[in-house]
Design an enzyme around this catalytic site. Structure first.
Site, mmCIF file in Angstrom:
data_model
loop_
_atom_site.group_PDB
_atom_site.id
_atom_site.type_symbol
_atom_site.label_atom_id
_atom_site.label_comp_id
_atom_site.label_asym_id
_atom_site.label_seq_id
_atom_site.Cartn_x
_atom_site.Cartn_y
_atom_site.Cartn_z
ATOM 1 N N HIS A 17 -13.621 2.535 -27.556
ATOM 2 C CA HIS A 17 -12.738 1.784 -26.655
ATOM 3 C C HIS A 17 -11.449 1.394 -27.383
ATOM 4 O O HIS A 17 -10.337 1.664 -26.909
ATOM 5 C CB HIS A 17 -13.475 0.535 -26.147
ATOM 6 N N GLU A 18 -11.592 0.764 -28.548
ATOM 7 C CA GLU A 18 -10.409 0.323 -29.290
ATOM 8 C C GLU A 18 -9.591 1.518 -29.785
ATOM 9 O O GLU A 18 -8.365 1.458 -29.848
ATOM 10 C CB GLU A 18 -10.803 -0.589 -30.459
ATOM 11 N N HIS A 76 -7.201 2.533 -27.068
ATOM 12 C CA HIS A 76 -5.973 1.734 -27.105
ATOM 13 C C HIS A 76 -5.049 2.236 -28.218
ATOM 14 O O HIS A 76 -3.836 2.368 -28.041
ATOM 15 C CB HIS A 76 -6.298 0.258 -27.389
ATOM 16 N N HIS A 110 -3.265 5.441 -27.373
ATOM 17 C CA HIS A 110 -2.219 5.171 -26.377
ATOM 18 C C HIS A 110 -0.947 4.705 -27.086
ATOM 19 O O HIS A 110 0.173 5.083 -26.717
ATOM 20 C CB HIS A 110 -2.732 4.089 -25.410
#
Length: 685
Positions: free
Chosen positions: A477-478, A481, A484
């Site tokens: 998940h991290e 980020h 991105h």
């Protein structure tokens, strides 16, 4: 006399990376004071009556100075979150009002606002410039640039006080988490995983405890969760649960750490701010830069999802109660029993445990597998490198494409005292075609740099750290980020990476990455048994897959409860005086199992009181609709289909906020999003 030169003060260095190891609390006040003065001087220059309405002039003068100040303050704020000491905290808090005052004044400066409006009206702007100027003009209005006189003065005071309150809230949660411990006997720890027991014994020894039967338990998640899931001692589970859910509340250990008054004041200030800006409430103001159009639309979305999830959640709860009674002789399971009973039910139904899976998920192997997946999908390599770090456990990597350096990332993955709980990605620097400081000479291309922070357990007895499958999902998940931020192709500050992306779309890439953790081809690359080196067996993975949506109904309702509570707190007049009542009403509406009356979850709800998610917690569920729909394209076309990966990179990951999030989504998917994929993925179709 203090030497504030760049040579003596690492915060004044213009090196591309902060010298974290060299930063001392004594550096903070002189460096930030000097950088604020430079930024103020630059602001005076660009807002002078004879200053041209020219973006290049504005960027090389003001943006260069304010970005330098922001990078230094960002390094200080990061250390405050991950390596907190009394001296650092004092130095950080001493400069917080000055930094807040400058950023508030910058965002509300009338003359600067006028320059931006004049530049935005000029013909021939590039799409990047046009979008960043559109965002800037909107943000000036939201930052009070149109306020005058007393209203403006009051707005500034609100920002300063809100920053202080958010910082104090975060400190109270950290202190309450760090400040609680319990010495448990070996008998009390029956059922708890051996590595957790070994770490607890090592923690007791570190405190000088010579009795080998005693083990130090804390409220840090790598200790708290395994005890709740596996400890057979019901009284021990209740002890930890009570301590955990009353952290930083009036029911906690120290009255000084009670976040109740802070929450009330913060909510009052937010509503006052919204009224000054001409909005009915803070929730309404917060929607302006988001995808969702209104608080009412968000509340309708959450209630619709709650109605769909509720039957599944009720079924989940009935199964837990039936199992507790039949298999464990627990007639009336309480909140502190649920993780334990749920784990036992999962083991009975699917014939495996999280503890069994952990043996195959060592952190080094998981990281290696993650790096290979990122390379396969996006054609970029994460290569270990050297940098100055704040703790010896921190890893640093360079991101390369075809041998060329395109980004850098710090990985701070272990829990420790003085570190904020949770997991997050933060930017160190953004991609930017940094202009030369004066008209002469060319500028430089600034590469993006990110922090990825988690709170995983340390390894025990000389073995590497073992992760649960949930931990692996958190890491992915991290990483989403981070990608991105790092894989952007946009080089205009303000619209590159995650900058300017609608808050309710910013979770799309992070939640998207979680899906890889459920692919057999991926799990083979992530797993290696801690003792034998064998990959996770297919039969065990199939059991995990069968259990994927175990209690998905309960988990969905829990997230909706948090999101609806947040939105109602910020949308309803007078909610600040009835925080507990609003939470109780939300639970009565959506929860199938309200927690005990003493539960004070809200007192440590840092997302909305100290973390930027105020009136925005719904973003997780909103973005999950987008990410599930994006993932369904990979399901249709092949999980490692290079063309699909390239399209996702080109249309979503690399675009920054040059286009609106909905336009990015439609460019990738060819249509607007639907909720179908999310419901299907969670077994609620």
């Amino acid at each position: 006399m203090t030497d504030t030169s760049a040579a003596a003060n690492p915060l004044l260095s213009q090196a591309s990376l902060p010298d974290f190891a060299a930063i001392d609390p004594s550096h903070i006040q002189p460096a930030i004071t000097e950088l604020l003065a430079q930024a103020q001087q630059a602001l005076d220059q660009v807002t002078a009556p004879d200053a041209p309405a020219d973006y290049d002039f504005l960027s090389r003068t003001l943006n260069v100075a304010s970005e330098r100040m922001g990078t230094a303050w960002g390094a200080v704020g990061h250390l405050n979150a991950v390596a907190n000491t009394p001296a650092l905290r004092e130095a950080y808090n001493a400069m917080l009002p000055a930094v807040t005052e400058f950023s508030t004044a910058l965002g509300a400066n009338e003359a600067l606002f006028a320059k931006y409006k004049a530049i935005a009206a000029q013909p021939g702007l590039s799409p990047e410039r046009a979008q960043l100027l559109k965002h800037a003009v909107r943000d000036f209005v939201l930052a009070g640039a149109e306020l005058e006189g007393e209203a403006r003065e009051r707005y500034v005071k609100i920002q300063e006080r809100a920053a202080e309150l958010g910082q104090a809230f975060s400190e109270h949660v950290m202190d309450a988490t760090d400040g609680w411990s319990y010495l448990a006997t070996a008998a009390e720890l029956k059922g708890v995983p051996p590595d957790v027991i070994a770490n607890a014994r090592a923690a007791a020894e570190k405190d000088g405890q010579t009795d080998t039967d005693l083990h130090k338990l804390t409220l840090h998640f790598p200790v708290y969760m395994p005890v709740m899931q596996y400890a057979e001692d019901r009284a021990l589970r209740e002890r930890l649960y009570r301590a955990y859910v009353t952290r930083a509340s009036e029911l906690g250990d120290k009255p000084d750490w009670d976040n109740g008054p802070l929450m009330q004041e913060l909510l009052m200030l937010r509503q006052e701010e919204a009224k000054l800006l001409g909005y009915a409430n803070f929730a309404e103001a917060s929607m302006v830069p988001k995808m969702a159009s209104s608080p009412a639309q968000v509340i309708e979305f959450l209630r619709d999802l709650a109605a769909r999830a509720r039957p599944y959640a009720q079924r989940d709860l009935d199964e837990v109660r039936d199992f507790a009674k039949a298999a464990l002789q627990l007639e009336d399971p309480q909140a502190w029993d649920l993780p334990y009973v749920s784990e036992k039910l999962k083991e009975a139904r699917y014939a495996f445990s999280d503890q069994e899976v952990r043996q195959y998920l060592t952190l080094p192997r998981v990281l290696d597998g993650l790096f290979r997946i990122v390379d396969k999908l996006f054609g970029v390599q994460l290569v270990p490198a050297k940098a100055s770090v704040w703790d010896e456990s921190v890893q640093f990597c360079e991101l390369r494409r075809d041998g060329q350096l395109i980004g850098q990332v710090y990985l701070d993955l272990y829990a420790r005292p003085g570190k904020r709980p949770g997991a997050w990605m933060d930017e160190v620097r953004s991609r930017w075609a940094r202009p030369a400081a004066s008209t002469g000479g060319a500028g430089t291309e600034q590469i993006p740099v990110a922090h990825l922070v988690c709170n995983f357990p340390q390894g025990a007895d000389g073995k590497p750290a073992l992760l649960t499958h949930d931990d692996v999902t958190t890491l992915f998940h991290e990483c989403g980020h981070g990608l991105h931020h790092l894989l952007t192709r946009v080089a205009e500050l303000g619209v590159s990476g995650i900058s300017g992306v609608e808050w309710d779309a910013v979770e799309l890439p992070s939640q998207f990455m979680e899906n890889f953790c459920w692919e057999w081809e991926v799990i083979q690359q992530l797993s290696s048994h801690v003792d034998t080196g064998e990959p996770l067996p297919r039969a065990l993975f199939d059991k995990m897959l069968a259990a994927k949506n175990f209690q998905a109904g309960l988990q969905t309702l829990r997230q909706i409860e948090f999101a609806l509570f947040d939105m109602r707190l910020h949308a309803e007049p007078g909610a600040e005086t009835r925080i507990q009542e609003v939470l109780d009403e939300v639970r009565a509406e959506v929860a199938v199992l309200p927690p005990p009356a003493f539960n004070r979850f809200q007192h440590s709800f840092s997302h909305i009181f100290a973390g930027g998610y105020a009136a925005g917690y719904y973003s997780y569920k909103w973005a999950e609709v987008l990410s599930a729909d994006c993932w369904s394209a990979f399901e249709e076309e092949g999980v490692f289909n290079p063309a699909t990966g390239r399209r996702y990179l080109d249309e979503i990951l690399s675009m920054g906020s040059v286009r609106d999030a909905m336009d990015n989504f439609k460019a990738f998917r060819g249509r607007e999003p639907t909720i179908d994929a999310l419901l299907r993925h969670q077994g609620m179709a």
